[in-house]
Design a protein around this motif. Structure first.
Motif, PDB file in Angstrom:
ATOM      1  N   ASP A  95      -4.746 -59.775   6.909  1.00  0.00           N
ATOM      2  CA  ASP A  95      -3.566 -59.579   6.079  1.00  0.00           C
ATOM      3  C   ASP A  95      -2.959 -60.923   5.663  1.00  0.00           C
ATOM      4  OD1 ASP A  95      -1.339 -57.793   4.997  1.00  0.00           O
ATOM      5  OD2 ASP A  95      -0.221 -59.124   6.345  1.00  0.00           O
ATOM      6  N   ARG A  96      -2.860 -61.850   6.592  1.00  0.00           N
ATOM      7  CA  ARG A  96      -2.215 -63.138   6.311  1.00  0.00           C
ATOM      8  C   ARG A  96      -3.069 -64.064   5.447  1.00  0.00           C
ATOM      9  NH1 ARG A  96       1.381 -60.254   8.051  1.00  0.00           N
ATOM     10  NH2 ARG A  96       2.879 -60.891   9.636  1.00  0.00           N
ATOM     11  N   THR A  97      -4.397 -63.902   5.501  1.00  0.00           N
ATOM     12  CA  THR A  97      -5.271 -64.784   4.723  1.00  0.00           C
ATOM     13  C   THR A  97      -5.591 -64.221   3.354  1.00  0.00           C
ATOM     14  OG1 THR A  97      -7.253 -63.828   5.725  1.00  0.00           O
ATOM     15  CG2 THR A  97      -6.340 -65.802   6.765  1.00  0.00           C
ATOM     16  N   GLY A  98      -5.078 -63.055   3.050  1.00  0.00           N
ATOM     17  CA  GLY A  98      -5.256 -62.494   1.725  1.00  0.00           C
ATOM     18  C   GLY A  98      -6.498 -61.652   1.551  1.00  0.00           C
ATOM     19  N   GLU A  99      -7.289 -61.477   2.579  1.00  0.00           N
ATOM     20  CA  GLU A  99      -8.455 -60.618   2.469  1.00  0.00           C
ATOM     21  C   GLU A  99      -8.004 -59.172   2.407  1.00  0.00           C
ATOM     22  OE1 GLU A  99     -11.347 -61.295   5.522  1.00  0.00           O
ATOM     23  OE2 GLU A  99     -10.978 -63.445   5.485  1.00  0.00           O
ATOM     24  N   ARG A 100      -8.674 -58.389   1.598  1.00  0.00           N
ATOM     25  CA  ARG A 100      -8.347 -56.968   1.540  1.00  0.00           C
ATOM     26  C   ARG A 100      -8.814 -56.294   2.819  1.00  0.00           C
ATOM     27  NH1 ARG A 100      -9.861 -54.548  -4.359  1.00  0.00           N
ATOM     28  NH2 ARG A 100      -7.931 -55.166  -5.360  1.00  0.00           N
ATOM     29  N   PRO A 101      -7.955 -55.558   3.494  1.00  0.00           N
ATOM     30  CA  PRO A 101      -8.392 -54.850   4.698  1.00  0.00           C
ATOM     31  C   PRO A 101      -9.330 -53.704   4.338  1.00  0.00           C
ATOM     32  CG  PRO A 101      -6.154 -54.253   4.146  1.00  0.00           C
ATOM     33  CD  PRO A 101      -6.552 -55.343   3.191  1.00  0.00           C
ATOM     34  N   ALA A 102     -10.170 -53.358   5.266  1.00  0.00           N
ATOM     35  CA  ALA A 102     -11.073 -52.237   5.060  1.00  0.00           C
ATOM     36  C   ALA A 102     -10.256 -50.952   4.958  1.00  0.00           C
ATOM     37  CB  ALA A 102     -12.064 -52.149   6.214  1.00  0.00           C
ATOM     38  N   LEU A 103     -10.527 -50.153   3.944  1.00  0.00           N
ATOM     39  CA  LEU A 103      -9.795 -48.910   3.739  1.00  0.00           C
ATOM     40  C   LEU A 103     -10.698 -47.716   4.006  1.00  0.00           C
ATOM     41  CD1 LEU A 103      -7.950 -49.707   0.398  1.00  0.00           C
ATOM     42  CD2 LEU A 103      -6.994 -49.763   2.687  1.00  0.00           C
ATOM     43  N   ASP A 104     -10.070 -46.615   4.389  1.00  0.00           N
ATOM     44  CA  ASP A 104     -10.826 -45.382   4.517  1.00  0.00           C
ATOM     45  C   ASP A 104     -11.040 -44.799   3.115  1.00  0.00           C
ATOM     46  OD1 ASP A 104      -8.295 -44.547   3.862  1.00  0.00           O
ATOM     47  OD2 ASP A 104      -8.049 -43.225   5.579  1.00  0.00           O
ATOM     48  N   ALA A 105     -11.704 -43.670   3.029  1.00  0.00           N
ATOM     49  CA  ALA A 105     -12.031 -43.074   1.725  1.00  0.00           C
ATOM     50  C   ALA A 105     -10.775 -42.783   0.908  1.00  0.00           C
ATOM     51  CB  ALA A 105     -12.840 -41.792   1.925  1.00  0.00           C
ATOM     52  N   LYS A 106      -9.736 -42.289   1.546  1.00  0.00           N
ATOM     53  CA  LYS A 106      -8.489 -41.976   0.845  1.00  0.00           C
ATOM     54  C   LYS A 106      -7.854 -43.251   0.279  1.00  0.00           C
ATOM     55  CE  LYS A 106      -5.181 -38.681   1.978  1.00  0.00           C
ATOM     56  NZ  LYS A 106      -4.231 -38.087   2.918  1.00  0.00           N
ATOM     57  N   GLY A 107      -7.862 -44.320   1.073  1.00  0.00           N
ATOM     58  CA  GLY A 107      -7.301 -45.587   0.616  1.00  0.00           C
ATOM     59  C   GLY A 107      -8.097 -46.194  -0.519  1.00  0.00           C
ATOM     60  N   ARG A 108      -9.433 -46.090  -0.441  1.00  0.00           N
ATOM     61  CA  ARG A 108     -10.280 -46.604  -1.523  1.00  0.00           C
ATOM     62  C   ARG A 108     -10.021 -45.832  -2.810  1.00  0.00           C
ATOM     63  NH1 ARG A 108     -14.142 -46.634   2.655  1.00  0.00           N
ATOM     64  NH2 ARG A 108     -15.110 -44.774   1.790  1.00  0.00           N
ATOM     65  N   ALA A 109      -9.864 -44.518  -2.697  1.00  0.00           N
ATOM     66  CA  ALA A 109      -9.602 -43.693  -3.879  1.00  0.00           C
ATOM     67  C   ALA A 109      -8.249 -44.056  -4.494  1.00  0.00           C
ATOM     68  CB  ALA A 109      -9.632 -42.211  -3.511  1.00  0.00           C
ATOM     69  N   ALA A 110      -7.243 -44.270  -3.667  1.00  0.00           N
ATOM     70  CA  ALA A 110      -5.919 -44.651  -4.174  1.00  0.00           C
ATOM     71  C   ALA A 110      -5.975 -46.020  -4.859  1.00  0.00           C
ATOM     72  CB  ALA A 110      -4.906 -44.671  -3.034  1.00  0.00           C
ATOM     73  N   ARG A 111      -6.709 -46.950  -4.262  1.00  0.00           N
ATOM     74  CA  ARG A 111      -6.842 -48.274  -4.874  1.00  0.00           C
ATOM     75  C   ARG A 111      -7.557 -48.171  -6.222  1.00  0.00           C
ATOM     76  NH1 ARG A 111      -9.552 -52.765  -1.355  1.00  0.00           N
ATOM     77  NH2 ARG A 111      -7.473 -52.950  -0.509  1.00  0.00           N
ATOM     78  N   ALA A 112      -8.623 -47.371  -6.291  1.00  0.00           N
ATOM     79  CA  ALA A 112      -9.367 -47.204  -7.538  1.00  0.00           C
ATOM     80  C   ALA A 112      -8.488 -46.559  -8.603  1.00  0.00           C
ATOM     81  CB  ALA A 112     -10.622 -46.362  -7.287  1.00  0.00           C
ATOM     82  N   ASP A 113      -7.715 -45.545  -8.229  1.00  0.00           N
ATOM     83  CA  ASP A 113      -6.804 -44.898  -9.173  1.00  0.00           C
ATOM     84  C   ASP A 113      -5.787 -45.895  -9.714  1.00  0.00           C
ATOM     85  OD1 ASP A 113      -8.065 -42.466  -8.923  1.00  0.00           O
ATOM     86  OD2 ASP A 113      -6.608 -41.657  -7.468  1.00  0.00           O
ATOM     87  N   ALA A 114      -5.246 -46.736  -8.841  1.00  0.00           N
ATOM     88  CA  ALA A 114      -4.255 -47.731  -9.272  1.00  0.00           C
ATOM     89  C   ALA A 114      -4.882 -48.746 -10.221  1.00  0.00           C
ATOM     90  CB  ALA A 114      -3.668 -48.437  -8.053  1.00  0.00           C
ATOM     91  N   GLU A 115      -6.112 -49.182  -9.929  1.00  0.00           N
ATOM     92  CA  GLU A 115      -6.779 -50.138 -10.808  1.00  0.00           C
ATOM     93  C   GLU A 115      -7.099 -49.513 -12.165  1.00  0.00           C
ATOM     94  OE1 GLU A 115     -10.120 -51.548  -8.547  1.00  0.00           O
ATOM     95  OE2 GLU A 115      -8.858 -52.791  -7.254  1.00  0.00           O
ATOM     96  N   LEU A 116      -7.526 -48.245 -12.178  1.00  0.00           N
ATOM     97  CA  LEU A 116      -7.785 -47.558 -13.448  1.00  0.00           C
ATOM     98  C   LEU A 116      -6.513 -47.392 -14.269  1.00  0.00           C
ATOM     99  CD1 LEU A 116     -10.354 -44.819 -12.363  1.00  0.00           C
ATOM    100  CD2 LEU A 116     -10.756 -46.731 -13.913  1.00  0.00           C
ATOM    101  N   GLU A 117      -5.436 -47.007 -13.599  1.00  0.00           N
ATOM    102  CA  GLU A 117      -4.155 -46.826 -14.288  1.00  0.00           C
ATOM    103  C   GLU A 117      -3.659 -48.153 -14.872  1.00  0.00           C
ATOM    104  OE1 GLU A 117       0.321 -45.468 -13.122  1.00  0.00           O
ATOM    105  OE2 GLU A 117      -1.332 -44.351 -12.218  1.00  0.00           O
ATOM    106  N   GLN A 118      -3.837 -49.215 -14.103  1.00  0.00           N
ATOM    107  CA  GLN A 118      -3.397 -50.536 -14.560  1.00  0.00           C
ATOM    108  C   GLN A 118      -4.210 -50.993 -15.776  1.00  0.00           C
ATOM    109  OE1 GLN A 118      -3.897 -53.637 -11.670  1.00  0.00           O
ATOM    110  NE2 GLN A 118      -2.253 -54.873 -12.550  1.00  0.00           N
ATOM    111  N   SER A 119      -5.474 -50.607 -15.838  1.00  0.00           N
ATOM    112  CA  SER A 119      -6.306 -51.021 -16.963  1.00  0.00           C
ATOM    113  C   SER A 119      -6.190 -50.066 -18.164  1.00  0.00           C
ATOM    114  CB  SER A 119      -7.772 -51.156 -16.528  1.00  0.00           C
ATOM    115  OG  SER A 119      -8.284 -49.894 -16.152  1.00  0.00           O
ATOM    116  N   GLY A 120      -5.338 -49.077 -18.062  1.00  0.00           N
ATOM    117  CA  GLY A 120      -5.065 -48.204 -19.185  1.00  0.00           C
ATOM    118  C   GLY A 120      -5.822 -46.893 -19.213  1.00  0.00           C
ATOM    119  N   TRP A 121      -6.497 -46.545 -18.170  1.00  0.00           N
ATOM    120  CA  TRP A 121      -7.233 -45.282 -18.121  1.00  0.00           C
ATOM    121  C   TRP A 121      -6.361 -44.173 -17.663  1.00  0.00           C
ATOM    122  CZ3 TRP A 121     -11.970 -44.367 -20.071  1.00  0.00           C
ATOM    123  CH2 TRP A 121     -12.712 -45.473 -20.431  1.00  0.00           C
TER     124      TRP A 121
END
Length: 99
Positions: A73-99
């Motif tokens: 967390d302190r060094t800026g590395e993304r922590p390993a996420l479970d499937a739900k967290g990965r899906a939420a991250r992907a949704d946020a990235e898609l929304e941010q890119s206009g999808w």
């Protein structure tokens, strides 16, 4: 966890002395268990422990895992996420890119 020796917070603090240069206080270890530490994303990371009538018992494997996660967390590395967290991250990235 059965094979891992369980230590009280004072013993954990003394085990961490070589890493920190001095023993970590038992109240600090207890605070990590009860309150956790703030993460950059606003969440909290807690040290895993077992609560017994005589107090908390903690395995050094859990301490190592806690320190590794806090370091990520302190060094800026993304922590390993479970499937739900990965899906939420992907949704946020898609929304941010206009999808």
């Amino acid at each position: 966890m059965v094979s891992d020796k369980l230590l009280n917070p004072g013993q954990v603090g003394r085990e961490l002395a070589p890493m920190f240069g001095k023993a970590v206080g038992s109240w600090t270890i207890t605070r990590w268990v009860v309150e956790g530490v703030a993460l950059r994303d606003g969440g909290r990371l807690k040290l895993k422990a077992i609560r017994l009538p005589a107090g908390y018992r903690i395995s050094m494997a859990d301490v190592e895992s806690f320190i590794a996660e806090l370091t990520r967390d302190r060094t800026g590395e993304r922590p390993a996420l479970d499937a739900k967290g990965r899906a939420a991250r992907a949704d946020a990235e898609l929304e941010q890119s206009g999808w």
